[in-house]
Scaffold this motif. Structure first.
Motif, short mmCIF file in Angstrom:
data_model
loop_
_atom_site.label_atom_id
_atom_site.label_comp_id
_atom_site.label_asym_id
_atom_site.label_seq_id
_atom_site.Cartn_x
_atom_site.Cartn_y
_atom_site.Cartn_z
N LEU A 143 0.83 -1.20 0.00
CA LEU A 143 0.00 0.00 0.00
C LEU A 143 0.87 1.26 0.00
CD1 LEU A 143 -2.85 1.12 0.03
CD2 LEU A 143 -2.84 0.97 2.52
N ALA A 144 1.94 1.25 0.79
CA ALA A 144 2.84 2.41 0.82
C ALA A 144 3.49 2.62 -0.54
CB ALA A 144 3.92 2.20 1.89
N LYS A 145 3.75 1.53 -1.26
CA LYS A 145 4.34 1.66 -2.59
C LYS A 145 3.43 2.45 -3.53
CE LYS A 145 6.27 -2.05 -4.11
NZ LYS A 145 6.49 -3.40 -4.71
N ILE A 146 2.13 2.32 -3.32
CA ILE A 146 1.15 3.08 -4.12
C ILE A 146 1.06 4.52 -3.62
CG2 ILE A 146 -1.28 3.26 -4.76
CD1 ILE A 146 -1.45 0.19 -4.45
N TRP A 147 0.80 4.68 -2.33
CA TRP A 147 0.54 6.01 -1.77
C TRP A 147 1.76 6.91 -1.79
CZ3 TRP A 147 -2.65 4.38 3.16
CH2 TRP A 147 -4.00 4.17 2.78
N MET A 148 2.96 6.34 -1.76
CA MET A 148 4.17 7.16 -1.71
C MET A 148 4.77 7.42 -3.09
SD MET A 148 5.99 5.69 1.78
CE MET A 148 7.10 7.09 1.96
N ASN A 149 4.05 7.05 -4.13
CA ASN A 149 4.53 7.29 -5.49
C ASN A 149 3.58 8.18 -6.30
OD1 ASN A 149 7.13 5.72 -6.41
ND2 ASN A 149 6.08 4.40 -4.93
N TYR A 150 2.77 8.98 -5.61
CA TYR A 150 1.95 9.97 -6.29
C TYR A 150 2.81 11.18 -6.66
CZ TYR A 150 -2.20 7.41 -4.66
OH TYR A 150 -3.16 6.46 -4.42
N HIS A 151 2.42 11.84 -7.75
CA HIS A 151 3.20 12.98 -8.23
C HIS A 151 2.35 14.23 -8.37
CE1 HIS A 151 5.77 9.57 -9.34
NE2 HIS A 151 6.78 10.44 -9.36
N ASP A 152 3.01 15.37 -8.32
CA ASP A 152 2.36 16.65 -8.56
C ASP A 152 2.18 16.83 -10.07
OD1 ASP A 152 1.23 19.08 -7.89
OD2 ASP A 152 2.84 19.64 -6.52
N PHE A 153 1.49 17.90 -10.47
CA PHE A 153 1.18 18.10 -11.89
C PHE A 153 2.45 18.23 -12.74
CE2 PHE A 153 2.10 22.39 -10.65
CZ PHE A 153 2.52 23.03 -11.80
N ASP A 154 3.56 18.69 -12.13
CA ASP A 154 4.80 18.88 -12.88
C ASP A 154 5.70 17.66 -12.86
OD1 ASP A 154 5.58 18.89 -10.25
OD2 ASP A 154 6.56 20.86 -10.30
N GLY A 155 5.20 16.55 -12.30
CA GLY A 155 5.97 15.32 -12.27
C GLY A 155 6.82 15.13 -11.03
N SER A 156 6.88 16.13 -10.15
CA SER A 156 7.66 15.99 -8.92
C SER A 156 6.94 15.09 -7.93
CB SER A 156 7.93 17.36 -8.29
OG SER A 156 6.71 18.02 -7.98
N LEU A 157 7.72 14.33 -7.17
CA LEU A 157 7.17 13.38 -6.21
C LEU A 157 6.53 14.10 -5.04
CD1 LEU A 157 7.11 10.25 -5.53
CD2 LEU A 157 9.10 10.73 -4.08
N LEU A 158 5.30 13.71 -4.69
CA LEU A 158 4.67 14.25 -3.48
C LEU A 158 5.34 13.63 -2.25
CD1 LEU A 158 0.87 14.10 -4.44
CD2 LEU A 158 2.35 16.12 -4.41
N LYS A 159 5.55 14.42 -1.22
CA LYS A 159 6.21 13.92 -0.01
C LYS A 159 5.20 13.29 0.92
CE LYS A 159 10.08 17.20 -0.15
NZ LYS A 159 10.79 18.29 0.56
#
Length: 280
Positions: A143-159
């Motif tokens: 689950l963390a692998k999914i939730w921790m790999n979301y990105h912002d509109f510019d492709g940067s990783l969400l923290k």
């Protein structure tokens, strides 16, 4: 063929879930209550020992700079899909609830919501202790692998970061890279830079060595190890947790006593679980 044990687990889970749902109030008019009750409806649930991992996911931006609230439904249904995928394999990792709430960001250095300008999506699966520990550990990683790999509109990783007071996955996977969880939290862009600022501020008011002696424990010894050492505090032994032999807790992995700077932290015999969040 369904075993008696599986039937009992199913009946227990359904009973607890239905009872909890029926305990929820249904006022005809809006009710005013304390903040803690509004965020966490607590009646009865504090009697139940549970497993839970809560992720604090930043609300991303749209190209025009406004908040992208589609992350809320995405995170929810991604979790539901994973739970159902497990169930198709006959594995029931979540037997109580999936919870979600929206909160603000924070300017507190060590807050998991730090720097979230649009706010934070707090989402967590909750399971009873009936769920096998290793099944739960595997589920947290997936689950963390999914939730921790979301990105912002510019492709940067969400923290995306976990709630400190709850469980963490035993490892963190970002893209194709795998990290030890503690080492990931210590990365400069995650918490590392803020850890340095945090300790610099604390050192202006107190002796860091005194704080270490008074407040540290097996987990904080490891989490803040670079900071303790920066202030001349030796945290020994170096193998505070044995990855090969110890699936849970932070310790020496052999059930012996862990001693750092003269502090006896006791034994490390406990149920296998995330080594970075369950403290004996």
């Amino acid at each position: 063929e369904t075993s008696l044990q599986e039937c009992l687990k199913y009946i227990f889970s359904k009973t607890v879930s239905k009872t909890g749902h029926n305990a929820l109030p249904e006022p005809e008019e809006p009710a005013t209550t304390s903040l803690v009750e509004a965020l966490h409806f607590r009646r009865g649930f504090h009697y139940i020992a549970v497993r839970e991992m809560e992720m604090e996911i930043p609300i991303p931006s749209l190209p025009d700079g406004s908040a992208d609230w589609t992350i809320v439904s995405k995170a929810w249904w991604d979790a539901v899909d994973l739970i159902e995928d497990y169930e198709k394999r006959g594995i029931f990792a979540v037997d109580m609830a999936l919870e979600l709430r929206i909160m603000g960001g924070s300017d507190v250095l060590m807050a998991s919501q730090y720097g979230n300008k649009h706010g934070t999506l707090a989402i967590e699966p909750v399971s009873t202790r009936i769920v096998n520990a290793e099944i739960w550990e595997d589920f947290k990683v997936d689950l963390a692998k999914i939730w921790m790999n979301y990105h912002d509109f510019d492709g940067s990783l969400l923290k995306s970061r976990v709630h400190w007071a709850k469980e963490s996955p035993r490892e963190v996977n970002i893209g194709e890279e795998k990290y030890d969880t503690i080492e990931y939290w210590q990365r400069p862009e995650v918490y590392g830079e803020n850890m340095e600022k945090f300790f610099d501020i604390l050192s202006e008011y107190n002796s860091v060595e005194d704080m270490y002696s008074m407040f540290s424990n097996k987990y904080l010894d490891v989490l803040f190890k670079p900071q303790w050492e920066r202030f001349g505090i030796s945290v020994e032994p170096s193998n505070l947790f044995d990855k090969a032999n110890n699936g849970g807790g932070v310790g020496n992995g052999d059930g012996g006593h862990v001693i750092t700077n003269g502090k006896d932290h006791g034994t490390d015999q406990q149920e296998a679980s995330s080594k970075c969040c369950t403290i004996a």
